[in-house]
Design a protein around this motif. Sequence first.
Motif, mmCIF file in Angstrom:
data_model
loop_
_atom_site.group_PDB
_atom_site.id
_atom_site.type_symbol
_atom_site.label_atom_id
_atom_site.label_comp_id
_atom_site.label_asym_id
_atom_site.label_seq_id
_atom_site.Cartn_x
_atom_site.Cartn_y
_atom_site.Cartn_z
ATOM 1 N N SER A 1 0.843 -1.188 0.000
ATOM 2 C CA SER A 1 0.000 0.000 0.000
ATOM 3 C C SER A 1 0.878 1.238 0.000
ATOM 4 O O SER A 1 2.016 1.212 0.490
ATOM 5 N N SER A 2 0.334 2.332 -0.522
ATOM 6 C CA SER A 2 1.036 3.613 -0.485
ATOM 7 C C SER A 2 0.034 4.745 -0.363
ATOM 8 O O SER A 2 -1.170 4.565 -0.626
ATOM 9 N N MET A 3 0.542 5.899 0.049
ATOM 10 C CA MET A 3 -0.303 7.078 0.207
ATOM 11 C C MET A 3 0.456 8.297 -0.274
ATOM 12 O O MET A 3 1.630 8.477 0.058
ATOM 13 N N SER A 4 -0.217 9.141 -1.030
ATOM 14 C CA SER A 4 0.404 10.349 -1.542
ATOM 15 C C SER A 4 0.471 11.410 -0.451
ATOM 16 O O SER A 4 -0.102 11.271 0.625
ATOM 17 N N THR A 5 1.153 12.484 -0.748
ATOM 18 C CA THR A 5 1.094 13.660 0.111
ATOM 19 C C THR A 5 -0.205 14.418 -0.185
ATOM 20 O O THR A 5 -0.989 14.012 -1.062
ATOM 21 N N GLY A 6 -0.447 15.507 0.518
ATOM 22 C CA GLY A 6 -1.591 16.363 0.228
ATOM 23 C C GLY A 6 -2.923 15.658 0.407
ATOM 24 O O GLY A 6 -3.319 15.320 1.511
ATOM 25 N N ALA A 7 -3.623 15.428 -0.686
ATOM 26 C CA ALA A 7 -4.967 14.866 -0.637
ATOM 27 C C ALA A 7 -5.009 13.441 -0.102
ATOM 28 O O ALA A 7 -6.078 12.940 0.227
ATOM 29 N N GLY A 8 -3.864 12.782 -0.024
ATOM 30 C CA GLY A 8 -3.826 11.457 0.568
ATOM 31 C C GLY A 8 -4.429 10.371 -0.303
ATOM 32 O O GLY A 8 -5.134 9.489 0.184
ATOM 33 N N TYR A 9 -4.154 10.419 -1.602
ATOM 34 C CA TYR A 9 -4.588 9.317 -2.470
ATOM 35 C C TYR A 9 -3.894 8.044 -2.021
ATOM 36 O O TYR A 9 -2.770 8.058 -1.543
ATOM 37 N N THR A 10 -4.593 6.925 -2.196
ATOM 38 C CA THR A 10 -4.039 5.661 -1.742
ATOM 39 C C THR A 10 -4.001 4.628 -2.855
ATOM 40 O O THR A 10 -4.784 4.673 -3.804
ATOM 41 N N TYR A 11 -3.073 3.704 -2.690
ATOM 42 C CA TYR A 11 -2.960 2.541 -3.564
ATOM 43 C C TYR A 11 -2.927 1.303 -2.670
ATOM 44 O O TYR A 11 -2.281 1.304 -1.617
ATOM 45 N N TYR A 12 -3.628 0.263 -3.088
ATOM 46 C CA TYR A 12 -3.587 -1.019 -2.394
ATOM 47 C C TYR A 12 -3.378 -2.127 -3.403
ATOM 48 O O TYR A 12 -4.009 -2.140 -4.473
ATOM 49 N N GLU A 13 -2.520 -3.051 -3.060
ATOM 50 C CA GLU A 13 -2.359 -4.249 -3.873
ATOM 51 C C GLU A 13 -3.665 -5.038 -3.830
ATOM 52 O O GLU A 13 -4.368 -5.039 -2.814
ATOM 53 N N ASP A 14 -4.006 -5.680 -4.922
ATOM 54 C CA ASP A 14 -5.330 -6.300 -5.055
ATOM 55 C C ASP A 14 -5.674 -7.247 -3.905
ATOM 56 O O ASP A 14 -6.804 -7.275 -3.422
#
Length: 125
Positions: free
Chosen positions: A49-62
Amino acid sequence: QFQLVESGGGLVQPGGSLRLSCAASGFSLDESVIAWFRQVSGKEYEGVSSMSTGAGYTYYEDSVKGRFTISRDSAKNTMYLQMNSLKPEDTGRYYCAAGGYFSRYDLVAGIYPYWGRGTPVTVSS
Protein backbone atom coordinates in the motif's frame (compact mmCIF):
# COMPACT_ATOMS: atom_id res chain seq x y z
CA GLN A 1 19.66 11.48 10.02
CA PHE A 2 16.64 9.97 8.28
CA GLN A 3 15.24 6.99 10.13
CA LEU A 4 12.14 4.78 10.01
CA VAL A 5 11.39 2.29 12.79
CA GLU A 6 8.60 -0.27 12.50
CA SER A 7 6.73 -1.99 15.31
CA GLY A 8 3.58 -4.00 15.85
CA GLY A 9 4.33 -7.23 14.08
CA GLY A 10 3.74 -10.63 15.61
CA LEU A 11 1.88 -13.90 15.45
CA VAL A 12 -1.85 -13.79 14.78
CA GLN A 13 -4.47 -16.38 13.89
CA PRO A 14 -6.21 -16.31 10.52
CA GLY A 15 -9.02 -13.78 10.60
CA GLY A 16 -7.27 -11.68 13.20
CA SER A 17 -5.93 -8.12 13.07
CA LEU A 18 -2.67 -6.29 13.58
CA ARG A 19 -1.69 -2.65 13.37
CA LEU A 20 1.82 -1.90 12.21
CA SER A 21 3.41 1.42 13.14
CA CYS A 22 6.37 3.20 11.60
CA ALA A 23 7.89 6.17 13.41
CA ALA A 24 9.92 8.62 11.35
CA SER A 25 12.71 10.93 12.45
CA GLY A 26 14.83 13.40 10.57
CA PHE A 27 12.14 14.25 8.03
CA SER A 28 8.39 14.86 7.86
CA LEU A 29 6.07 12.08 6.74
CA ASP A 30 3.53 14.77 5.84
CA GLU A 31 5.81 15.88 3.03
CA SER A 32 6.59 12.36 1.83
CA VAL A 33 4.88 9.67 -0.17
CA ILE A 34 4.69 6.72 2.22
CA ALA A 35 4.41 3.02 1.57
CA TRP A 36 4.39 -0.47 3.02
CA PHE A 37 6.08 -3.45 1.44
CA ARG A 38 6.37 -7.05 2.48
CA GLN A 39 8.85 -9.75 1.71
CA VAL A 40 8.68 -13.50 2.04
CA SER A 41 12.03 -15.17 2.51
CA GLY A 42 13.93 -15.39 -0.75
CA LYS A 43 11.43 -13.41 -2.76
CA GLU A 44 11.28 -9.85 -4.03
CA TYR A 45 9.62 -7.01 -2.14
CA GLU A 46 5.88 -6.86 -2.79
CA GLY A 47 4.18 -3.49 -2.67
CA VAL A 48 1.25 -3.57 -0.25
CA SER A 49 0.00 0.00 0.00
CA SER A 50 1.04 3.61 -0.49
CA MET A 51 -0.30 7.08 0.21
CA SER A 52 0.40 10.35 -1.54
CA THR A 53 1.09 13.66 0.11
CA GLY A 54 -1.59 16.36 0.23
CA ALA A 55 -4.97 14.87 -0.64
CA GLY A 56 -3.83 11.46 0.57
CA TYR A 57 -4.59 9.32 -2.47
CA THR A 58 -4.04 5.66 -1.74
CA TYR A 59 -2.96 2.54 -3.56
CA TYR A 60 -3.59 -1.02 -2.39
CA GLU A 61 -2.36 -4.25 -3.87
CA ASP A 62 -5.33 -6.30 -5.05
CA SER A 63 -5.02 -9.04 -2.45
CA VAL A 64 -5.27 -6.59 0.48
CA LYS A 65 -8.00 -4.28 -0.80
CA GLY A 66 -10.83 -4.01 1.70
CA ARG A 67 -8.70 -5.55 4.46
CA PHE A 68 -5.73 -3.21 4.94
CA THR A 69 -5.73 0.55 5.57
CA ILE A 70 -2.76 2.88 5.36
CA SER A 71 -2.68 6.12 7.33
CA ARG A 72 -0.37 8.74 8.80
CA ASP A 73 -0.47 10.78 12.01
CA SER A 74 1.12 14.18 11.46
CA ALA A 75 1.44 15.03 15.13
CA LYS A 76 3.32 11.82 15.87
CA ASN A 77 5.18 11.74 12.53
CA THR A 78 4.13 8.12 12.33
CA MET A 79 2.54 5.98 9.63
CA TYR A 80 0.35 2.93 10.15
CA LEU A 81 -0.91 -0.14 8.39
CA GLN A 82 -4.11 -1.55 9.87
CA MET A 83 -4.46 -5.16 8.78
CA ASN A 84 -7.78 -6.96 9.27
CA SER A 85 -9.07 -10.38 8.24
CA LEU A 86 -5.51 -11.63 8.01
CA LYS A 87 -4.74 -14.69 5.94
CA PRO A 88 -1.78 -17.10 6.02
CA GLU A 89 -0.60 -15.67 2.70
CA ASP A 90 -0.14 -12.29 4.42
CA THR A 91 2.78 -13.78 6.33
CA GLY A 92 6.09 -12.01 5.72
CA ARG A 93 8.39 -9.27 6.90
CA TYR A 94 6.73 -5.87 6.54
CA TYR A 95 8.74 -2.75 5.76
CA CYS A 96 7.74 0.89 5.78
CA ALA A 97 9.26 3.22 3.22
CA ALA A 98 9.08 6.88 2.32
CA GLY A 99 10.22 9.41 -0.21
CA GLY A 100 9.14 7.75 -3.43
CA TYR A 101 6.70 8.80 -6.15
CA PHE A 102 3.01 8.01 -5.87
CA SER A 103 1.15 6.03 -8.49
CA ARG A 104 -2.45 4.85 -8.37
CA TYR A 105 -1.54 1.83 -10.49
CA ASP A 106 1.48 0.18 -8.94
CA LEU A 107 4.02 0.31 -6.16
CA VAL A 108 7.71 -0.13 -6.97
CA ALA A 109 10.26 -0.68 -4.24
CA GLY A 110 13.23 0.71 -6.13
CA ILE A 111 12.03 4.31 -6.12
CA TYR A 112 11.82 4.62 -2.32
CA PRO A 113 15.03 5.94 -0.73
CA TYR A 114 14.13 5.58 2.95
CA TRP A 115 13.37 2.22 4.54
CA GLY A 116 12.84 0.74 7.96
CA ARG A 117 14.35 -2.58 9.01
CA GLY A 118 11.07 -4.42 8.97
CA THR A 119 8.79 -6.19 11.41
CA PRO A 120 7.71 -9.84 11.07
CA VAL A 121 4.08 -10.85 10.64
CA THR A 122 3.06 -14.48 10.92
CA VAL A 123 -0.52 -15.55 10.29
CA SER A 124 -1.00 -19.09 11.45
CA SER A 125 -3.30 -21.22 13.56
